[in-house]
Design a protein around this motif. Structure first.
Motif, PDB file in Angstrom:
ATOM      1  N   HIS A 247       0.832  -1.200   0.000  1.00  0.00           N
ATOM      2  CA  HIS A 247       0.000   0.000   0.000  1.00  0.00           C
ATOM      3  C   HIS A 247       0.875   1.262   0.000  1.00  0.00           C
ATOM      4  O   HIS A 247       0.420   2.345  -0.373  1.00  0.00           O
ATOM      5  CB  HIS A 247      -0.926   0.001   1.214  1.00  0.00           C
ATOM      6  CG  HIS A 247      -0.215   0.035   2.526  1.00  0.00           C
ATOM      7  ND1 HIS A 247       0.533  -1.038   3.011  1.00  0.00           N
ATOM      8  CD2 HIS A 247      -0.112   1.025   3.471  1.00  0.00           C
ATOM      9  CE1 HIS A 247       1.044  -0.715   4.182  1.00  0.00           C
ATOM     10  NE2 HIS A 247       0.674   0.523   4.479  1.00  0.00           N
ATOM     11  N   ILE A 248       2.142   1.101   0.405  1.00  0.00           N
ATOM     12  CA  ILE A 248       3.113   2.202   0.343  1.00  0.00           C
ATOM     13  C   ILE A 248       3.994   2.073  -0.894  1.00  0.00           C
ATOM     14  O   ILE A 248       4.288   3.056  -1.566  1.00  0.00           O
ATOM     15  CB  ILE A 248       3.989   2.215   1.614  1.00  0.00           C
ATOM     16  CG1 ILE A 248       3.118   2.438   2.861  1.00  0.00           C
ATOM     17  CG2 ILE A 248       5.070   3.291   1.516  1.00  0.00           C
ATOM     18  CD1 ILE A 248       3.898   2.368   4.164  1.00  0.00           C
ATOM     19  N   GLN A 249       4.382   0.837  -1.211  1.00  0.00           N
ATOM     20  CA  GLN A 249       5.352   0.630  -2.291  1.00  0.00           C
ATOM     21  C   GLN A 249       4.845   1.095  -3.658  1.00  0.00           C
ATOM     22  O   GLN A 249       5.566   1.784  -4.396  1.00  0.00           O
ATOM     23  CB  GLN A 249       5.738  -0.859  -2.365  1.00  0.00           C
ATOM     24  CG  GLN A 249       6.715  -1.310  -1.284  1.00  0.00           C
ATOM     25  CD  GLN A 249       7.625  -2.414  -1.781  1.00  0.00           C
ATOM     26  OE1 GLN A 249       8.330  -2.241  -2.774  1.00  0.00           O
ATOM     27  NE2 GLN A 249       7.609  -3.552  -1.093  1.00  0.00           N
ATOM     28  N   ILE A 250       3.616   0.732  -4.027  1.00  0.00           N
ATOM     29  CA  ILE A 250       3.146   1.041  -5.380  1.00  0.00           C
ATOM     30  C   ILE A 250       3.047   2.552  -5.616  1.00  0.00           C
ATOM     31  O   ILE A 250       3.614   3.065  -6.588  1.00  0.00           O
ATOM     32  CB  ILE A 250       1.812   0.329  -5.685  1.00  0.00           C
ATOM     33  CG1 ILE A 250       2.061  -1.169  -5.826  1.00  0.00           C
ATOM     34  CG2 ILE A 250       1.173   0.893  -6.954  1.00  0.00           C
ATOM     35  CD1 ILE A 250       0.836  -1.966  -6.184  1.00  0.00           C
ATOM     36  N   PRO A 251       2.344   3.311  -4.762  1.00  0.00           N
ATOM     37  CA  PRO A 251       2.301   4.762  -5.034  1.00  0.00           C
ATOM     38  C   PRO A 251       3.679   5.417  -4.950  1.00  0.00           C
ATOM     39  O   PRO A 251       3.966   6.372  -5.691  1.00  0.00           O
ATOM     40  CB  PRO A 251       1.343   5.303  -3.964  1.00  0.00           C
ATOM     41  CG  PRO A 251       1.287   4.250  -2.914  1.00  0.00           C
ATOM     42  CD  PRO A 251       1.501   2.963  -3.614  1.00  0.00           C
ATOM     43  N   THR A 252       4.526   4.915  -4.055  1.00  0.00           N
ATOM     44  CA  THR A 252       5.876   5.480  -3.951  1.00  0.00           C
ATOM     45  C   THR A 252       6.692   5.173  -5.208  1.00  0.00           C
ATOM     46  O   THR A 252       7.433   6.031  -5.707  1.00  0.00           O
ATOM     47  CB  THR A 252       6.600   4.930  -2.712  1.00  0.00           C
ATOM     48  OG1 THR A 252       5.799   5.140  -1.553  1.00  0.00           O
ATOM     49  CG2 THR A 252       7.938   5.611  -2.527  1.00  0.00           C
ATOM     50  N   ARG A 253       6.546   3.960  -5.728  1.00  0.00           N
ATOM     51  CA  ARG A 253       7.272   3.589  -6.947  1.00  0.00           C
ATOM     52  C   ARG A 253       6.784   4.407  -8.139  1.00  0.00           C
ATOM     53  O   ARG A 253       7.575   4.808  -9.002  1.00  0.00           O
ATOM     54  CB  ARG A 253       7.099   2.092  -7.227  1.00  0.00           C
ATOM     55  CG  ARG A 253       8.062   1.540  -8.282  1.00  0.00           C
ATOM     56  CD  ARG A 253       9.485   1.544  -7.802  1.00  0.00           C
ATOM     57  NE  ARG A 253      10.415   0.972  -8.769  1.00  0.00           N
ATOM     58  CZ  ARG A 253      11.729   0.930  -8.605  1.00  0.00           C
ATOM     59  NH1 ARG A 253      12.283   1.443  -7.520  1.00  0.00           N
ATOM     60  NH2 ARG A 253      12.509   0.390  -9.521  1.00  0.00           N
ATOM     61  N   VAL A 254       5.483   4.642  -8.223  1.00  0.00           N
ATOM     62  CA  VAL A 254       4.925   5.474  -9.294  1.00  0.00           C
ATOM     63  C   VAL A 254       5.516   6.882  -9.217  1.00  0.00           C
ATOM     64  O   VAL A 254       5.930   7.460 -10.230  1.00  0.00           O
ATOM     65  CB  VAL A 254       3.390   5.507  -9.211  1.00  0.00           C
ATOM     66  CG1 VAL A 254       2.820   6.583 -10.128  1.00  0.00           C
ATOM     67  CG2 VAL A 254       2.811   4.144  -9.568  1.00  0.00           C
ATOM     68  N   LEU A 255       5.555   7.442  -8.020  1.00  0.00           N
ATOM     69  CA  LEU A 255       6.151   8.764  -7.825  1.00  0.00           C
ATOM     70  C   LEU A 255       7.634   8.745  -8.188  1.00  0.00           C
ATOM     71  O   LEU A 255       8.146   9.666  -8.841  1.00  0.00           O
ATOM     72  CB  LEU A 255       5.965   9.207  -6.376  1.00  0.00           C
ATOM     73  CG  LEU A 255       6.683  10.497  -5.947  1.00  0.00           C
ATOM     74  CD1 LEU A 255       6.139  11.697  -6.718  1.00  0.00           C
ATOM     75  CD2 LEU A 255       6.542  10.716  -4.432  1.00  0.00           C
ATOM     76  N   TYR A 256       8.313   7.692  -7.806  1.00  0.00           N
ATOM     77  CA  TYR A 256       9.753   7.550  -8.014  1.00  0.00           C
ATOM     78  C   TYR A 256      10.115   7.529  -9.502  1.00  0.00           C
ATOM     79  O   TYR A 256      10.952   8.315  -9.967  1.00  0.00           O
ATOM     80  CB  TYR A 256      10.199   6.261  -7.325  1.00  0.00           C
ATOM     81  CG  TYR A 256      11.612   5.810  -7.567  1.00  0.00           C
ATOM     82  CD1 TYR A 256      12.687   6.442  -6.956  1.00  0.00           C
ATOM     83  CD2 TYR A 256      11.878   4.692  -8.365  1.00  0.00           C
ATOM     84  CE1 TYR A 256      13.985   5.993  -7.137  1.00  0.00           C
ATOM     85  CE2 TYR A 256      13.161   4.235  -8.555  1.00  0.00           C
ATOM     86  CZ  TYR A 256      14.218   4.889  -7.946  1.00  0.00           C
ATOM     87  OH  TYR A 256      15.490   4.434  -8.142  1.00  0.00           O
TER      88      TYR A 256
END
Length: 472
Positions: A247-256
């Motif tokens: 739930h943290i990894q996917i939006p963070t990876r998209v931002l990254y």
């Protein structure tokens, strides 16, 4: 006349140099000589492009070297001035030496370009073969310079033509079109001379946020799974959960991932290295900035995979190993941006866009994965074992490689060999390289496919609108 043509053909064929690619079949089967052709195509033939054929023409223009960097609006203006013509096998579209009054875009069939040199007929190229589109005549059309090679149709097919006077009129009325074509031609000169755009001078592609986000979301699973495996290899502990804190990894990876693309485009638009005393230093700095900016985001992603060994809160855990991680992110940023584009440029002979993107990304991934492994290993171990200083982490990495050296060596030599193995053949290097190769292919490949799909979708919608208007 036919007998004379056949005799001339036989004489030319007998004088051919073996290592030259010579079109003997055109001489024998069609009785074509430099002085006589079976069928001469009238250049005035051709009709305006209909709405039905406009999408095909626009798609072809986007791949044409002379127009590859033109805006969509200018491509449509050019297409509206072109004519469509159908040809039969054995027709002559252009004759060597005559004024190049038109540009030809072949969308169906194939055309052989033949050039007489020292009374010998040589095949320069075949345009449109194997269902590939192709353009010829663009380099001599502006001033109607002598045609470089005779163009003879090998099969039935379709061509679109652009008159020299019409093209010059478009250039006179729109200076921006001239700039876009000049830039496209400069790229073509690089390609034809086998020169390549320097790594730090690669231009960014237009941002496609949706495609980049989709690619990053898919890649999150691949990256997280291999990261868990790599962490286990580095720490000597069993693999933890493959997909923790998603739930943290996917939006963070998209931002990254979007961050790397957006920051690069922003810098390319607002920073002009030629205006500085040391342009190459400015280019290098601009290439490094995306990795520096995205290091905190990357740290959050790494912290999500380290909870099984570091029980610190996530807000504290992400700060571990920032210095070596910054070096890793700089390499990653150069790899997914400039290096991927540079490698793709070096496999330009691959016709399929997706295959060419994947090949370039694979090459860049191998380089970036290998070079980034050492800083990755140090930053990861620092996050997994925050109580250890960097000096002890490096000492432990060397100690783990001592058994990999020959026992017959002296202790000092074994220690030196272990240090070299730590730097040049570190533990988990293959996993890290595979991870980066896969990440580049998934992200850049998704962007390539989605961008191409979006363009085709726009063309289909435009065609549907035109058909609806015409039916009213």
């Amino acid at each position: 006349m036919a007998a004379a043509a056949a005799a001339t053909a036989a004489d030319v064929a007998a004088a051919l140099v073996p290592e030259e690619v010579v079109v003997e079949k055109h001489l024998e089967e069609r009785h074509i000589t430099h002085q006589h052709y079976a069928t001469r195509r009238h250049l005035e033939e051709g009709v305006r492009v209909s709405a039905e054929h406009m999408p095909e023409l626009l798609e072809s223009l986007r791949t044409a070297r002379i127009f590859q960097h033109c805006s969509e609006a200018n491509l449509r203006r050019i297409a509206s001035e072109m004519k469509r013509m159908e040809f039969k096998a054995g027709e002559v579209l252009l004759e060597q030496g005559e004024p190049q009054s038109r540009v030809y875009m072949i969308t169906e069939g194939s055309v052989a370009r033949l050039r007489f040199v020292d009374d010998q007929l040589h095949q320069v190229e075949t345009v449109g073969s194997d269902a590939r589109r192709g353009m010829f005549g663009a380099l001599h059309v502006l001033r109607e310079e002598p045609t470089y090679a005779t163009a003879v149709t090998e099969t039935d097919g379709v061509a679109y033509t652009l008159d020299s006077k019409v093209l010059n009129k478009l250039l006179d009325t729109d200076p921006n079109l001239g700039k876009e074509m000049l830039y496209s031609l400069s790229k073509e000169v690089f390609r034809m001379s086998k020169l390549r755009t320097p790594l730090l001078e690669q231009d960014p592609h237009p941002n496609n946020f949706f495609a980049t986000s989709l690619g990053a979301s898919i890649e999150s699973y691949y990256r997280s799974g291999l990261n868990a495996w790599l962490n286990a290899k580095l720490s000597g502990r069993p693999p933890a959960s493959l997909f923790p804190n998603f739930h943290i990894q996917i939006p963070t990876r998209v931002l990254y991932i979007n961050g790397f693309k957006v920051v690069r485009s922003f810098l390319a638009e607002h920073v002009h290295p030629a205006e500085y005393a040391s342009p190459n230093a400015v280019r290098l700095g601009a290439a490094m900035i995306p990795g520096i900016v995205m290091t905190p985001v990357s740290s959050v992603l790494e912290a999500c995979n380290a909870g099984h060994m570091n029980d610190e809160p996530l807000l504290r855990r992400w700060t571990r190993g920032l210095v070596p991680r910054t070096a890793r992110e700089i390499i990653f940023g150069l790899g997914i941006n400039q290096l991927s584009d540079a490698c793709e440029e070096r496999v330009a002979h691959i016709e399929n866009n997706f295959a060419r993107t994947c090949a370039g990304s694979l090459m860049a991934g191998v380089v970036a994965g290998y070079l980034s492994h050492m800083p990755h290993a140090v930053s990861t171990l620092r996050m997994l074992k925050p109580h250890l200083p960097y000096s002890e982490i490096l000492r432990n990495m060397v100690d783990e490689n001592v058994p990999r050296t020959p026992r017959a060596w002296l202790p000092g030599a074994r220690r030196l060999g272990a240090a070299l193995l730590t730097v040049f053949m570190p533990k988990g290097c293959l996993i890290r390289t595979a991870q980066i190769c896969g990440s580049f292919i998934i992200i850049n490949g998704t962007i390539s496919v989605m961008t191409e799909h979006t363009v085709k979708g726009d063309l289909e919608r435009d065609l549907t609108r035109v058909q609806r208007r015409s039916s009213r």
